[in-house]
Design a protein around this motif. Sequence first.
Motif, PDB file in Angstrom:
ATOM      1  N   GLU A 144     153.938  86.947  45.217  1.00 25.21           N
ATOM      2  CA  GLU A 144     153.959  87.131  46.667  1.00 25.21           C
ATOM      3  C   GLU A 144     152.749  87.923  47.145  1.00 25.21           C
ATOM      4  O   GLU A 144     152.132  87.597  48.172  1.00 25.21           O
ATOM      5  CB  GLU A 144     155.251  87.834  47.077  1.00 25.21           C
ATOM      6  CG  GLU A 144     155.426  87.939  48.583  1.00 25.21           C
ATOM      7  CD  GLU A 144     156.779  88.491  48.974  1.00 25.21           C
ATOM      8  OE1 GLU A 144     157.124  88.385  50.166  1.00 25.21           O
ATOM      9  OE2 GLU A 144     157.500  89.022  48.098  1.00 25.21           O
ATOM     10  N   SER A 145     152.392  88.960  46.401  1.00 26.29           N
ATOM     11  CA  SER A 145     151.241  89.789  46.777  1.00 26.29           C
ATOM     12  C   SER A 145     149.954  88.975  46.726  1.00 26.29           C
ATOM     13  O   SER A 145     149.110  89.061  47.632  1.00 26.29           O
ATOM     14  CB  SER A 145     151.133  91.002  45.852  1.00 26.29           C
ATOM     15  OG  SER A 145     152.305  91.784  45.892  1.00 26.29           O
ATOM     16  N   ALA A 146     149.788  88.184  45.660  1.00 27.73           N
ATOM     17  CA  ALA A 146     148.586  87.376  45.517  1.00 27.73           C
ATOM     18  C   ALA A 146     148.501  86.337  46.629  1.00 27.73           C
ATOM     19  O   ALA A 146     147.416  86.077  47.169  1.00 27.73           O
ATOM     20  CB  ALA A 146     148.575  86.691  44.150  1.00 27.73           C
ATOM     21  N   ALA A 147     149.639  85.748  46.988  1.00 27.63           N
ATOM     22  CA  ALA A 147     149.643  84.735  48.050  1.00 27.63           C
ATOM     23  C   ALA A 147     149.227  85.347  49.384  1.00 27.63           C
ATOM     24  O   ALA A 147     148.431  84.758  50.133  1.00 27.63           O
ATOM     25  CB  ALA A 147     151.028  84.102  48.164  1.00 27.63           C
ATOM     26  N   ASP A 148     149.758  86.526  49.689  1.00 29.95           N
ATOM     27  CA  ASP A 148     149.384  87.194  50.941  1.00 29.95           C
ATOM     28  C   ASP A 148     147.896  87.533  50.949  1.00 29.95           C
ATOM     29  O   ASP A 148     147.207  87.362  51.969  1.00 29.95           O
ATOM     30  CB  ASP A 148     150.210  88.461  51.132  1.00 29.95           C
ATOM     31  CG  ASP A 148     151.664  88.168  51.497  1.00 29.95           C
ATOM     32  OD1 ASP A 148     151.945  87.066  52.000  1.00 29.95           O
ATOM     33  OD2 ASP A 148     152.526  89.052  51.267  1.00 29.95           O
ATOM     34  N   LEU A 149     147.389  88.021  49.829  1.00 29.41           N
ATOM     35  CA  LEU A 149     145.980  88.391  49.731  1.00 29.41           C
ATOM     36  C   LEU A 149     145.089  87.163  49.884  1.00 29.41           C
ATOM     37  O   LEU A 149     144.089  87.192  50.619  1.00 29.41           O
ATOM     38  CB  LEU A 149     145.712  89.078  48.392  1.00 29.41           C
ATOM     39  CG  LEU A 149     144.271  89.542  48.142  1.00 29.41           C
ATOM     40  CD1 LEU A 149     143.857  90.572  49.183  1.00 29.41           C
ATOM     41  CD2 LEU A 149     144.141  90.129  46.734  1.00 29.41           C
ATOM     42  N   GLN A 150     145.438  86.072  49.212  1.00 32.71           N
ATOM     43  CA  GLN A 150     144.637  84.853  49.300  1.00 32.71           C
ATOM     44  C   GLN A 150     144.636  84.285  50.715  1.00 32.71           C
ATOM     45  O   GLN A 150     143.596  83.807  51.202  1.00 32.71           O
ATOM     46  CB  GLN A 150     145.167  83.807  48.313  1.00 32.71           C
ATOM     47  CG  GLN A 150     144.895  84.150  46.864  1.00 32.71           C
ATOM     48  CD  GLN A 150     145.505  83.152  45.896  1.00 32.71           C
ATOM     49  OE1 GLN A 150     146.164  82.192  46.303  1.00 32.71           O
ATOM     50  NE2 GLN A 150     145.298  83.373  44.608  1.00 32.71           N
ATOM     51  N   LYS A 151     145.769  84.359  51.392  1.00 30.32           N
ATOM     52  CA  LYS A 151     145.822  83.862  52.766  1.00 30.32           C
ATOM     53  C   LYS A 151     144.956  84.709  53.685  1.00 30.32           C
ATOM     54  O   LYS A 151     144.220  84.170  54.529  1.00 30.32           O
ATOM     55  CB  LYS A 151     147.264  83.845  53.266  1.00 30.32           C
ATOM     56  CG  LYS A 151     147.406  83.237  54.658  1.00 30.32           C
ATOM     57  CD  LYS A 151     148.863  83.077  55.049  1.00 30.32           C
ATOM     58  CE  LYS A 151     148.982  82.374  56.398  1.00 30.32           C
ATOM     59  NZ  LYS A 151     150.396  82.144  56.779  1.00 30.32           N
ATOM     60  N   ASN A 152     145.020  86.022  53.525  1.00 33.20           N
ATOM     61  CA  ASN A 152     144.201  86.905  54.358  1.00 33.20           C
ATOM     62  C   ASN A 152     142.713  86.629  54.162  1.00 33.20           C
ATOM     63  O   ASN A 152     141.934  86.609  55.124  1.00 33.20           O
ATOM     64  CB  ASN A 152     144.510  88.363  54.048  1.00 33.20           C
ATOM     65  CG  ASN A 152     145.850  88.803  54.599  1.00 33.20           C
ATOM     66  OD1 ASN A 152     146.428  88.157  55.467  1.00 33.20           O
ATOM     67  ND2 ASN A 152     146.373  89.916  54.079  1.00 33.20           N
ATOM     68  N   ARG A 153     142.319  86.432  52.918  1.00 30.81           N
ATOM     69  CA  ARG A 153     140.906  86.166  52.634  1.00 30.81           C
ATOM     70  C   ARG A 153     140.468  84.824  53.207  1.00 30.81           C
ATOM     71  O   ARG A 153     139.382  84.704  53.780  1.00 30.81           O
ATOM     72  CB  ARG A 153     140.675  86.191  51.120  1.00 30.81           C
ATOM     73  CG  ARG A 153     140.723  87.598  50.518  1.00 30.81           C
ATOM     74  CD  ARG A 153     140.541  87.559  49.010  1.00 30.81           C
ATOM     75  NE  ARG A 153     140.447  88.907  48.456  1.00 30.81           N
ATOM     76  CZ  ARG A 153     140.391  89.172  47.159  1.00 30.81           C
ATOM     77  NH1 ARG A 153     140.439  88.169  46.264  1.00 30.81           N
ATOM     78  NH2 ARG A 153     140.294  90.419  46.726  1.00 30.81           N
TER      79      ARG A 153
END
Length: 262
Positions: A144-153
Amino acid sequence: MFPVTLWMLLAIALVVSALGFKKYIWFISLGYGFSIAAEGIALLVIFPHDPISGIACALFVLYGCRLGGYLAFREFKSNSYATHMKGEVKEDVPIGVKFAIWFTCAILYVLQVLPMLYRLENGAPSDAWLIAGVIVMVCGIVLESAADLQKNRAKAVNPRRFVDTGLYRLVRCPNYLGEVVFWTGVVIGGIGGGLGVGQWVLALIGYAGIIFVMFSGARRLEIRQNKNYGDDPEYQRYVKTVPILLPFIPLYSVEKYTWLVA
């Protein structure tokens, strides 16, 4: 089946999720994340625990603080999010409806942690099931953390384009998939915890409830993205080839399932 600690957790969830009376959507966003974190702290304080069960309880705190913190940052610091969501969320909700949602959400947040609550209440020692559950919970938080980070980037590079890179090549809602994985780990951790039939019924109701919420969230996102990107040929190819929530399962759309409301 209904230990005193269950009512204590419900009281905690009610207090924390009361944030929703300030802003309706906070019942299921900030109130959700911080309620789970507060329940994790309560479990750590109330029950004696060995290192593995302590880690499991601490993961509730980590999960809730990460989610609540991320949502709070997005809510208060992201101008693009505020602009994008303007008009999407109704605030003219009758007070009676708010009370019903508040209480329902608080109950769900307690039901979700029941496998661990009952394991601790039953005095069950840590075993292979709990270790496996903890590992799966960690995987859920990382996903979940990686998905949020990738979306923000991705949105920082091109805010007007849908995200189809990284984990978004696996499923269209990898952050929701992370939630599903995390709570699946909680259920796995409850196996071997000496839960009775009634305890398992309540725990599985909580698990089914959060799965329903995740699919409902995926449906809302799909409807919004269809509205924003529906004329884009690349988006059309994307939604027809990448599952919406569960990897390797060819479920590409849930828009037509109108019973998925939350």
